[in-house]
Design an enzyme around this catalytic site. Structure first.
Site, PDB file in Angstrom:
ATOM      1  N   ASN A   1     -43.037 -48.287  82.210  1.00  0.00           N
ATOM      2  CA  ASN A   1     -43.427 -47.025  82.844  1.00  0.00           C
ATOM      3  C   ASN A   1     -43.885 -46.084  81.748  1.00  0.00           C
ATOM      4  O   ASN A   1     -43.165 -45.873  80.766  1.00  0.00           O
ATOM      5  CB  ASN A   1     -42.247 -46.391  83.579  1.00  0.00           C
ATOM      6  CG  ASN A   1     -41.809 -47.197  84.791  1.00  0.00           C
ATOM      7  OD1 ASN A   1     -42.448 -48.189  85.158  1.00  0.00           O
ATOM      8  ND2 ASN A   1     -40.726 -46.770  85.415  1.00  0.00           N
TER       9      ASN A   1
ATOM     10  N   TRP B   1     -47.762 -44.495  90.232  1.00  0.00           N
ATOM     11  CA  TRP B   1     -46.642 -43.707  90.733  1.00  0.00           C
ATOM     12  C   TRP B   1     -47.212 -42.395  91.202  1.00  0.00           C
ATOM     13  O   TRP B   1     -47.726 -41.655  90.383  1.00  0.00           O
ATOM     14  CB  TRP B   1     -45.575 -43.454  89.643  1.00  0.00           C
ATOM     15  CG  TRP B   1     -44.431 -42.717  90.256  1.00  0.00           C
ATOM     16  CD1 TRP B   1     -44.257 -41.354  90.331  1.00  0.00           C
ATOM     17  CD2 TRP B   1     -43.310 -43.302  90.939  1.00  0.00           C
ATOM     18  NE1 TRP B   1     -43.115 -41.066  91.020  1.00  0.00           N
ATOM     19  CE2 TRP B   1     -42.522 -42.226  91.408  1.00  0.00           C
ATOM     20  CE3 TRP B   1     -42.916 -44.622  91.210  1.00  0.00           C
ATOM     21  CZ2 TRP B   1     -41.343 -42.449  92.137  1.00  0.00           C
ATOM     22  CZ3 TRP B   1     -41.754 -44.822  91.920  1.00  0.00           C
ATOM     23  CH2 TRP B   1     -40.974 -43.744  92.385  1.00  0.00           C
TER      24      TRP B   1
ATOM     25  N   ARG C   1     -44.610 -52.078  95.053  1.00  0.00           N
ATOM     26  CA  ARG C   1     -43.337 -52.055  94.332  1.00  0.00           C
ATOM     27  C   ARG C   1     -42.410 -51.038  95.010  1.00  0.00           C
ATOM     28  O   ARG C   1     -42.750 -49.858  95.106  1.00  0.00           O
ATOM     29  CB  ARG C   1     -43.576 -51.646  92.879  1.00  0.00           C
ATOM     30  CG  ARG C   1     -42.307 -51.451  92.053  1.00  0.00           C
ATOM     31  CD  ARG C   1     -42.634 -51.121  90.591  1.00  0.00           C
ATOM     32  NE  ARG C   1     -41.427 -50.985  89.806  1.00  0.00           N
ATOM     33  CZ  ARG C   1     -40.907 -49.819  89.387  1.00  0.00           C
ATOM     34  NH1 ARG C   1     -41.517 -48.690  89.651  1.00  0.00           N
ATOM     35  NH2 ARG C   1     -39.792 -49.798  88.692  1.00  0.00           N
TER      36      ARG C   1
ATOM     37  N   HIS D   1     -32.840 -48.716  91.390  1.00  0.00           N
ATOM     38  CA  HIS D   1     -33.608 -47.552  90.923  1.00  0.00           C
ATOM     39  C   HIS D   1     -32.692 -46.339  91.054  1.00  0.00           C
ATOM     40  O   HIS D   1     -32.927 -45.433  91.850  1.00  0.00           O
ATOM     41  CB  HIS D   1     -34.898 -47.406  91.741  1.00  0.00           C
ATOM     42  CG  HIS D   1     -35.948 -46.534  91.107  1.00  0.00           C
ATOM     43  ND1 HIS D   1     -37.253 -46.957  90.888  1.00  0.00           N
ATOM     44  CD2 HIS D   1     -35.898 -45.275  90.644  1.00  0.00           C
ATOM     45  CE1 HIS D   1     -37.954 -45.971  90.335  1.00  0.00           C
ATOM     46  NE2 HIS D   1     -37.155 -44.936  90.180  1.00  0.00           N
TER      47      HIS D   1
ATOM     48  N   GLU E   1     -45.214 -48.125  86.419  1.00  0.00           N
ATOM     49  CA  GLU E   1     -45.391 -46.736  86.859  1.00  0.00           C
ATOM     50  C   GLU E   1     -46.292 -46.011  85.883  1.00  0.00           C
ATOM     51  O   GLU E   1     -46.157 -46.157  84.662  1.00  0.00           O
ATOM     52  CB  GLU E   1     -44.063 -45.946  86.880  1.00  0.00           C
ATOM     53  CG  GLU E   1     -43.163 -46.242  88.041  1.00  0.00           C
ATOM     54  CD  GLU E   1     -41.860 -45.453  87.992  1.00  0.00           C
ATOM     55  OE1 GLU E   1     -41.844 -44.316  87.471  1.00  0.00           O
ATOM     56  OE2 GLU E   1     -40.847 -45.982  88.474  1.00  0.00           O
TER      57      GLU E   1
ATOM     58  N   GLU F   1     -35.819 -48.366  84.561  1.00  0.00           N
ATOM     59  CA  GLU F   1     -35.511 -47.359  83.544  1.00  0.00           C
ATOM     60  C   GLU F   1     -34.018 -47.183  83.290  1.00  0.00           C
ATOM     61  O   GLU F   1     -33.452 -46.109  83.543  1.00  0.00           O
ATOM     62  CB  GLU F   1     -36.132 -46.005  83.928  1.00  0.00           C
ATOM     63  CG  GLU F   1     -37.637 -46.038  84.052  1.00  0.00           C
ATOM     64  CD  GLU F   1     -38.269 -44.643  84.154  1.00  0.00           C
ATOM     65  OE1 GLU F   1     -37.519 -43.656  84.277  1.00  0.00           O
ATOM     66  OE2 GLU F   1     -39.496 -44.547  84.086  1.00  0.00           O
TER      67      GLU F   1
ATOM     68  N   TYR G   1     -45.627 -42.187  81.003  1.00  0.00           N
ATOM     69  CA  TYR G   1     -46.116 -40.882  81.469  1.00  0.00           C
ATOM     70  C   TYR G   1     -46.699 -40.040  80.341  1.00  0.00           C
ATOM     71  O   TYR G   1     -47.729 -39.410  80.499  1.00  0.00           O
ATOM     72  CB  TYR G   1     -44.986 -40.109  82.167  1.00  0.00           C
ATOM     73  CG  TYR G   1     -44.622 -40.724  83.503  1.00  0.00           C
ATOM     74  CD1 TYR G   1     -45.301 -40.374  84.658  1.00  0.00           C
ATOM     75  CD2 TYR G   1     -43.632 -41.714  83.600  1.00  0.00           C
ATOM     76  CE1 TYR G   1     -45.010 -40.961  85.879  1.00  0.00           C
ATOM     77  CE2 TYR G   1     -43.328 -42.303  84.822  1.00  0.00           C
ATOM     78  CZ  TYR G   1     -44.028 -41.929  85.960  1.00  0.00           C
ATOM     79  OH  TYR G   1     -43.745 -42.521  87.167  1.00  0.00           O
TER      80      TYR G   1
END
Ligand code: GBH
Length: 480
Positions: free
Chosen positions: A299, A423, A80, A124, A376, A169, A301
């Site tokens: 994504n 990521w 990606r 991005h 991610e 995002e 985190y």
């Protein structure tokens, strides 16, 4: 939690790694590329830690063939990457720049030759500066320019790209770019951030339409969201629960609503009524935005804990900003993000794999039948090079293990997850944090630009080649 039995993933589950143009390419002024908002922002003193820029970054523009060898050696099914808009269309409108296009065309051909799926993100965060000068994302025109850029790229790279991701995002583009100003272009205008969010949604819809008009209705079109898992600090507190509801609306509903339900959530419109009348939403926009997605990119985190600020003492914000600073949470100036107890990454973010499972379960519940892809997930830690020349990043290995296991748990419970991208492939320019924060599974020495596999890269290769999650010894993150 780390366990001792290996978890097996489906044969056709796609394993990949991700990067983004401005974070790795460098060659900022080469090959006909014009500045993006991130060039302008990073070259403005005080915006990025240590005054660092993406001028050189990982020099991937010149070293892409070497990086491709790493991608091949890792055994990845997919890669990606994102396309720098101002490299391929320097004025944000008008004709494509053949030299810029050739860079991505060569990369895509080489990936295909190696049997690796190219997953391309059109945006991005690196808006051509010329389009920002004309108003940026708060201006409707930017969405139209984005749709045109998408059409040209679909015509050029076409079905050689396996999946077209429109935006990465958009929350960050809208609310960090135009709300808090922590990201380019650094504007602090809460209501403009809402207009930006709408025009990003509209840009997605126009791009999806353009791609399908070129490639047919079967074209694989996706969008990647950073969906926030929001938890009230005190579940017994009605005020904290209401704070969580509002953050969910302006953090998630603002995209999920129009994209997947064809409308902005009523509660979001009510929450923001004093800031905007939403008149930038024109007739037909929601139909344009609400088009089928091949899958939703997610994504993840960390989770967010939120608390209603009671006006007493000093408000706590997990990212270190003060409540009196511009907030990315438009209309939620009275919401705190208290620092979380427990282990943290080098970003100061918590480590909470349960949020991954919860997020996938919630999406499955609300949008049954929607395939999901983790586009991610990863962590920055203070890596060091050992005497033996290796990077023993056991914290990152544990983080990846625990989060991939959490994905597996969600799949066991019925989530339709089709792939996972770490990521990141390489250490890179971590936006406002410059090169200080390293997310790569491959280390980059910023003096020599030499690449070195960290232990996490070797571990990930075992996973992607066996489709089995290699067990890791349980780790006490907090004790490190
Ligand atoms: C991703 O965004 C990016 O896609 C990628 O380019 C980046 O390198 C990677 O993650 C690592 O950072 O404290 O209220 O301002 C990160 C998503 C969104 C996570 C904002 C932290 C902080 C919210 N980030 N969030 S706030």
């Amino acid at each position: 939690m780390a366990d001792t039995t290996a978890r097996t993933f489906p044969e056709d589950f796609v394993w990949g790694a991700a990067t983004a143009s401005y974070q790795i390419e460098g060659a900022a002024d080469e090959g006909g590329r014009t500045p993006s908002i991130w060039d302008t922002f990073s070259r403005t003193p005080g915006k990025v830690l240590n005054g660092e820029t993406g001028d050189v970054a990982d020099d991937h523009y010149h070293r892409w063939a070497e990086d491709l060898e790493h991608i091949k050696n890792l055994g990845l099914d997919a890669y990606r990457f994102s396309i720098s808009w101002s490299r391929v269309q320097p004025h944000g409108s008008g004709p494509l720049n053949p030299e810029g296009v050739a860079f991505y065309s060569n990369l895509v051909d080489a990936l295909l030759e190696a049997g690796i799926k190219p997953v391309a993100t059109l945006y991005h965060w690196d808006l051509p500066q010329e389009l920002e000068d004309a108003g940026g994302w708060p201006a409707r025109e930017t969405a139209e320019r984005f749709g045109e850029y998408a059409r040209l790229m679909a015509e050029t790279l076409g079905d050689r790209v396996h999946t077209w991701t429109t935006l990465n995002e958009p929350w960050c583009s809208a609310f960090l770019g135009y709300g808090s100003g922590a990201h380019a272009p650094g504007r602090k205008e809460g209501p403009a951030a809402l207009a930006a969010a709408h025009h990003l949604n509209l840009g997605h819809g126009l791009a999806a339409r353009a791609i399908r008009s070129v490639l047919g209705d079967d074209a694989r079109v996706s969008i990647t969201l950073n969906i926030h898992v929001v938890r009230p600090h005190d579940t017994q507190s009605a005020a904290d629960r209401e704070a969580a509801r509002r953050i969910d609306a302006v953090g998630n509903g603002v995209f999920l609503g129009p994209l997947l339900e064809g409308a902005y959530p009523e509660n979001l419109l009510a929450d923001t009524a004093s800031l905007t009348d939403w008149s930038f939403v024109q007739d037909g926009d929601l139909e344009t935005i609400h088009v089928p997605l091949t899958n939703l990119g997610v994504n993840y985190y960390d989770t967010n804990i939120v608390k209603a600020f009671d006006g007493e003492g000093t408000p706590e914000m997990a990212d270190g900003h003060k409540v009196t600073d511009a907030t990315p949470w438009t209309g939620c100036e009275d919401v705190e993000f208290p620092a979380k107890p427990g282990p943290h990454t080098a970003m100061g973010w918590g480590i909470d794999p349960t949020g991954m499972t919860e997020l996938l379960a919630r999406l499955t519940d609300r949008y049954p039948g929607l395939p999901l892809v983790i586009t991610e997930n990863g962590a920055a830690f203070a890596d060091t090079v050992s005497e033996d020349g290796r990077v023993h990043d056991d914290m990152r290995v544990a983080y990846l293990h625990d989060h991939i296991d959490a994905v597996g748990q969600a799949m066991d419970a019925g989530a339709d997850v089709r792939g996972y991208f770490a990521w990141s492939l390489l250490d890179n320019f971590e936006w406002a944090w410059g090169y200080d924060r390293r997310f790569g599974i491959i280390r980059v020495d910023y003096d020599t630009l030499e690449r070195t596999w960290k232990d996490s890269a070797f571990w990930y290769r075992t996973l992607v080649t066996t489709k089995q999650l290699p067990p890791v010894a349980p780790i006490d993150y907090a004790g490190r």
